[in-house]
Enzyme design. Structure first.
Site, PDB file in Angstrom:
ATOM      1  N   ASP A  36      -0.198   2.280   8.791  1.00 30.31           N
ATOM      2  CA  ASP A  36      -0.710   1.553   9.962  1.00 30.31           C
ATOM      3  C   ASP A  36       0.238   1.576  11.162  1.00 30.31           C
ATOM      4  OD1 ASP A  36      -3.055   0.891   8.687  1.00 30.31           O
ATOM      5  OD2 ASP A  36      -2.304  -1.020   7.939  1.00 30.31           O
TER       6      ASP A  36
ATOM      7  N   HIS B   4      -9.686   5.658   2.061  1.00 25.24           N
ATOM      8  CA  HIS B   4      -8.367   5.867   1.462  1.00 25.24           C
ATOM      9  C   HIS B   4      -7.902   7.316   1.465  1.00 25.24           C
ATOM     10  CE1 HIS B   4      -9.060   1.750   0.162  1.00 25.24           C
ATOM     11  NE2 HIS B   4      -7.757   1.684  -0.059  1.00 25.24           N
ATOM     12  N   MET B   5      -8.752   8.259   1.899  1.00 29.22           N
ATOM     13  CA  MET B   5      -8.248   9.630   2.022  1.00 29.22           C
ATOM     14  C   MET B   5      -7.081   9.683   3.011  1.00 29.22           C
ATOM     15  SD  MET B   5     -10.747  11.832   4.515  1.00 29.22           S
ATOM     16  CE  MET B   5     -12.225  11.663   3.561  1.00 29.22           C
TER      17      MET B   5
ATOM     18  N   ARG C 192      -4.615   7.675   3.109  1.00 26.52           N
ATOM     19  CA  ARG C 192      -3.373   7.297   2.424  1.00 26.52           C
ATOM     20  C   ARG C 192      -2.800   8.438   1.595  1.00 26.52           C
ATOM     21  NH1 ARG C 192      -1.965   2.042   2.453  1.00 26.52           N
ATOM     22  NH2 ARG C 192      -3.568   0.426   2.602  1.00 26.52           N
TER      23      ARG C 192
ATOM     24  N   THR D 196       4.276   2.593   5.750  1.00 21.54           N
ATOM     25  CA  THR D 196       2.891   2.141   5.888  1.00 21.54           C
ATOM     26  C   THR D 196       2.172   3.046   6.877  1.00 21.54           C
ATOM     27  OG1 THR D 196       1.463   0.384   6.778  1.00 21.54           O
ATOM     28  CG2 THR D 196       3.733   0.413   7.552  1.00 21.54           C
TER      29      THR D 196
ATOM     30  N   VAL E 270      17.874   8.087  -3.698  1.00 28.39           N
ATOM     31  CA  VAL E 270      18.509   8.477  -4.964  1.00 28.39           C
ATOM     32  C   VAL E 270      19.614   9.510  -4.728  1.00 28.39           C
ATOM     33  CG1 VAL E 270      18.132   9.609  -7.196  1.00 28.39           C
ATOM     34  CG2 VAL E 270      16.469   7.940  -6.337  1.00 28.39           C
TER      35      VAL E 270
ATOM     36  N   ARG F 121       0.648  -5.376  -6.021  1.00 30.96           N
ATOM     37  CA  ARG F 121       0.807  -6.684  -5.388  1.00 30.96           C
ATOM     38  C   ARG F 121       1.359  -7.646  -6.438  1.00 30.96           C
ATOM     39  NH1 ARG F 121      -0.187  -5.040  -0.092  1.00 30.96           N
ATOM     40  NH2 ARG F 121      -2.039  -3.698  -0.073  1.00 30.96           N
TER      41      ARG F 121
ATOM     42  N   SER G 187     -24.949  15.947  24.238  1.00 27.36           N
ATOM     43  CA  SER G 187     -26.015  15.772  23.253  1.00 27.36           C
ATOM     44  C   SER G 187     -25.487  15.197  21.936  1.00 27.36           C
ATOM     45  CB  SER G 187     -26.705  17.108  22.978  1.00 27.36           C
ATOM     46  OG  SER G 187     -25.770  18.062  22.507  1.00 27.36           O
TER      47      SER G 187
ATOM     48  N   GLY H 150       0.821  -1.205   0.000  1.00 28.37           N
ATOM     49  CA  GLY H 150       0.000   0.000   0.000  1.00 28.37           C
ATOM     50  C   GLY H 150       0.854   1.253   0.000  1.00 28.37           C
TER      51      GLY H 150
ATOM     52  N   ASP I 134       5.054  -5.028   6.067  1.00 21.38           N
ATOM     53  CA  ASP I 134       5.499  -6.374   6.414  1.00 21.38           C
ATOM     54  C   ASP I 134       5.460  -7.351   5.239  1.00 21.38           C
ATOM     55  OD1 ASP I 134       2.751  -6.441   6.307  1.00 21.38           O
ATOM     56  OD2 ASP I 134       2.466  -7.359   8.275  1.00 21.38           O
ATOM     57  N   GLY I 135       4.461  -7.227   4.352  1.00 24.06           N
ATOM     58  CA  GLY I 135       4.403  -8.108   3.188  1.00 24.06           C
ATOM     59  C   GLY I 135       5.592  -7.891   2.266  1.00 24.06           C
TER      60      GLY I 135
ATOM     61  N   ASP J 129       2.473  -0.491  12.036  1.00 26.87           N
ATOM     62  CA  ASP J 129       2.423  -1.811  12.666  1.00 26.87           C
ATOM     63  C   ASP J 129       3.684  -2.644  12.445  1.00 26.87           C
ATOM     64  OD1 ASP J 129       2.031  -2.143   9.966  1.00 26.87           O
ATOM     65  OD2 ASP J 129       0.313  -3.492  10.152  1.00 26.87           O
TER      66      ASP J 129
ATOM     67  N   MET K  79      -8.577   3.693   9.186  1.00 29.50           N
ATOM     68  CA  MET K  79      -7.831   2.507   8.756  1.00 29.50           C
ATOM     69  C   MET K  79      -7.085   1.876   9.929  1.00 29.50           C
ATOM     70  SD  MET K  79      -6.413   3.234   4.931  1.00 29.50           S
ATOM     71  CE  MET K  79      -7.466   2.822   3.542  1.00 29.50           C
ATOM     72  N   GLY K  80      -6.816   0.594   9.790  1.00 27.46           N
ATOM     73  CA  GLY K  80      -6.139  -0.170  10.830  1.00 27.46           C
ATOM     74  C   GLY K  80      -6.786  -1.529  10.978  1.00 27.46           C
ATOM     75  N   ARG K  81      -6.552  -2.398   9.986  1.00 30.01           N
ATOM     76  CA  ARG K  81      -7.174  -3.724   9.980  1.00 30.01           C
ATOM     77  C   ARG K  81      -6.663  -4.592  11.121  1.00 30.01           C
ATOM     78  NH1 ARG K  81      -5.672  -4.933   5.375  1.00 30.01           N
ATOM     79  NH2 ARG K  81      -3.973  -6.363   5.840  1.00 30.01           N
TER      80      ARG K  81
END
Length: 327
Positions: A131, A257-258, A260, A129, A27, A75, A218, A14, A106-107, A133, A173-175
Site C-alpha cells: 500500500d 490478491h494477485m 500481493r 507493504t 540474515v 495476525r 468508445s 500482509g 503499521d500494525g 502508506d 488494492m488500497g483500503r
C-alpha cells in the site's frame, strides 16, 4: 559497533513481494558481522509460541526472486494483550535473542513500539507493504511490484475494453491509501481515477464519462482504489453509472490478491537488500525503535512511532497530472 550475538527477524501482517529479499539481506548481514540469526515463523503469533529456527547465509539461497515470505505471516490477537507480549519476551529470552527486526506495515510496527516500551527491547522496523502508506519512506517493499502488476493487468483489460466498446471499472488494492490506484491509473492511461484521498463525487464522474463519450471515446477505464468513497463499493458504483449512462456497457474487474503475489521487481529486490543491511547496522550501533526507509534514494532512519502515526501524503502534483491526462 555494539557486539550483539543473536538477532531474530520476522515478517508480519500482509505479505508483500520483496519480503524474502529483506529476510535474505538481514540474515546475510548478520553472517557478515558474525552474528547468529533466528527466523520467527508466523509473525508475533509464532514468537509467542516459540516457533523460531536458526537461519544461516545458506538458508536463504534462491529466495530473492520469490514472492510471499518463507517465514509465513499471521495476525495475532494474543500479542495485543500484555500476557501475550510477556510470552513473546520469554520466548526471545529462551533463545538468547537480543534484538528484533520486524518486516511489515503499521500494525506490525505498532506491536514493535509497544514491545519496546514495555521491555526496552531493541526493535528495528523494515517497511513491507504494497500500500506504500508508511510515513518516513518514499517506497515500501512490495509497492513497486504491486504497481507494475496492476498496470500490466489494466493494459490487458484495455485490449478487451477497446474490442467491445466497454467501460471497465478496475478495482486495485488500497483500503486507506490511493498510491497504487493513482500511479497505476496514470501509468495505464485511465480515463478516471478514484482514490480515498479525493472524493470525486458521482455527478462529476458521470460528467467526466459523458465528456469522454462526446470526445469520441468508445471505451474507457476507471481505476478505483478499494477505499474510495464515491460509491459503497465498485459494483454498486458500476450499476449507478450503467443506469445513468445506458449508452455504456459496464464491466467490473477486481484485481485483488494477485497484486500481493509474484516475483518482486528489481527495484523491490534492491530496496529490500539496502534496508536489511541498514537495519542490522543500526542495531550494531546501539540504535533502537527506528524504521529504515528511503528518501531521495538515500536510506534513512525514522522513529518507529512516528512512522506509525505519521501520514504518507498522496502526491498532489501527480493528481494534477492525472486531471490533465484525462482531458
Amino acid at each position: 559497533m555494539r557486539k550483539i550475538k543473536k538477532i531474530a527477524v520476522m515478517t508480519s501482517g500482509g505479505d508483500a513481494p520483496g519480503m524474502n529479499a529483506a529476510i535474505r539481506s538481514v540474515v546475510r548481514t548478520c553472517a557478515y558481522y558474525g552474528i547468529e540469526c533466528m527466523g520467527i515463523y508466523r509473525g508475533y503469533q509464532g514468537l509467542i509460541e516459540g516457533d523460531l529456527v536458526p537461519l544461516t547465509a545458506r538458508s536463504v539461497n534462491n529466495i530473492i526472486q520469490k514472492g510471499g515470505t518463507i517465514l509465513k505471516s499471521a495476525r495475532s490477537k494474543e500479542f495485543r494483550t500484555k500476557e501475550g507480549r510477556q510470552k513473546a519476551r520469554e520466548s526471545l529470552q529462551k533463545h538468547d535473542v537480543e534484538a528484533l527486526v520486524v518486516i511489515g506495515g503499521d500494525g506490525s510496527f505498532t506491536g514493535g513500539v509497544i514491545f519496546n516500551k514495555e521491555y526496552n527491547y531493541p526493535v528495528i522496523g523494515i517497511p513491507g507493504t504494497i500500500d506504500n502508506d508508511i510515513s518516513g519512506t518514499s517506497h515500501t517493499i512490495g509497492y513497486d511490484t504491486a504497481l507494475n502488476t496492476a498496470v500490466n493487468a489494466i493494459d490487458k483489460i484495455r485490449d478487451t475494453a477497446s474490442s467491445h466498446n466497454r467501460l471497465f471499472f478496475v478495482e486495485v488494492m488500497g483500503r486507506d491509501a490511493g498510491f497504487i490506484a493513482l500511479n497505476a491509473g496514470v501509468g495505464a492511461g485511465a480515463e478516471e481515477i478514484l482514490i480515498p484521498e479525493e472524493d470525486l463525487g458521482l455527478e462529476r464522474l458521470l460528467e467526466s464519462l459523458r465528456k469522454s463519450r462526446r470526445s469520441g471515446k468508445s471505451s474507457s477505464i476507471v481505476v478505483v482504489s478499494e477505499g474510495d468513497k464515491t460509491g459503497k463499493n465498485v459494483f454498486e458504483l458500476a450499476d449507478y453509472v450503467e443506469k445513468n449512462l445506458p449508452e455504456y456497457e459496464v464491466r467490473v474487474s477486481v484485481l485483488g490478491h494477485m497484486q500481493r503475489g509474484g516475483s518482486p521487481t528489481c527495484f523491490d529486490r534492491v530496496l529490500a537488500s539496502r534496508l536489511g543491511v541498514s537495519a542490522i547496522e543500526l542495531l550494531l550501533d546501539g540504535k533502537t525503535n527506528l524504521m529504515v526507509g528511503l528518501k531521495d534514494n538515500k536510506v534513512i532512519a525514522t522513529d518507529l512511532e512516528k512512522a506509525v502515526k505519521g501520514q504518507h501524503n498522496i502526491d498532489t502534483e501527480l493528481l494534477r497530472v492525472s486531471d490533465i491526462m484525462t482531458t
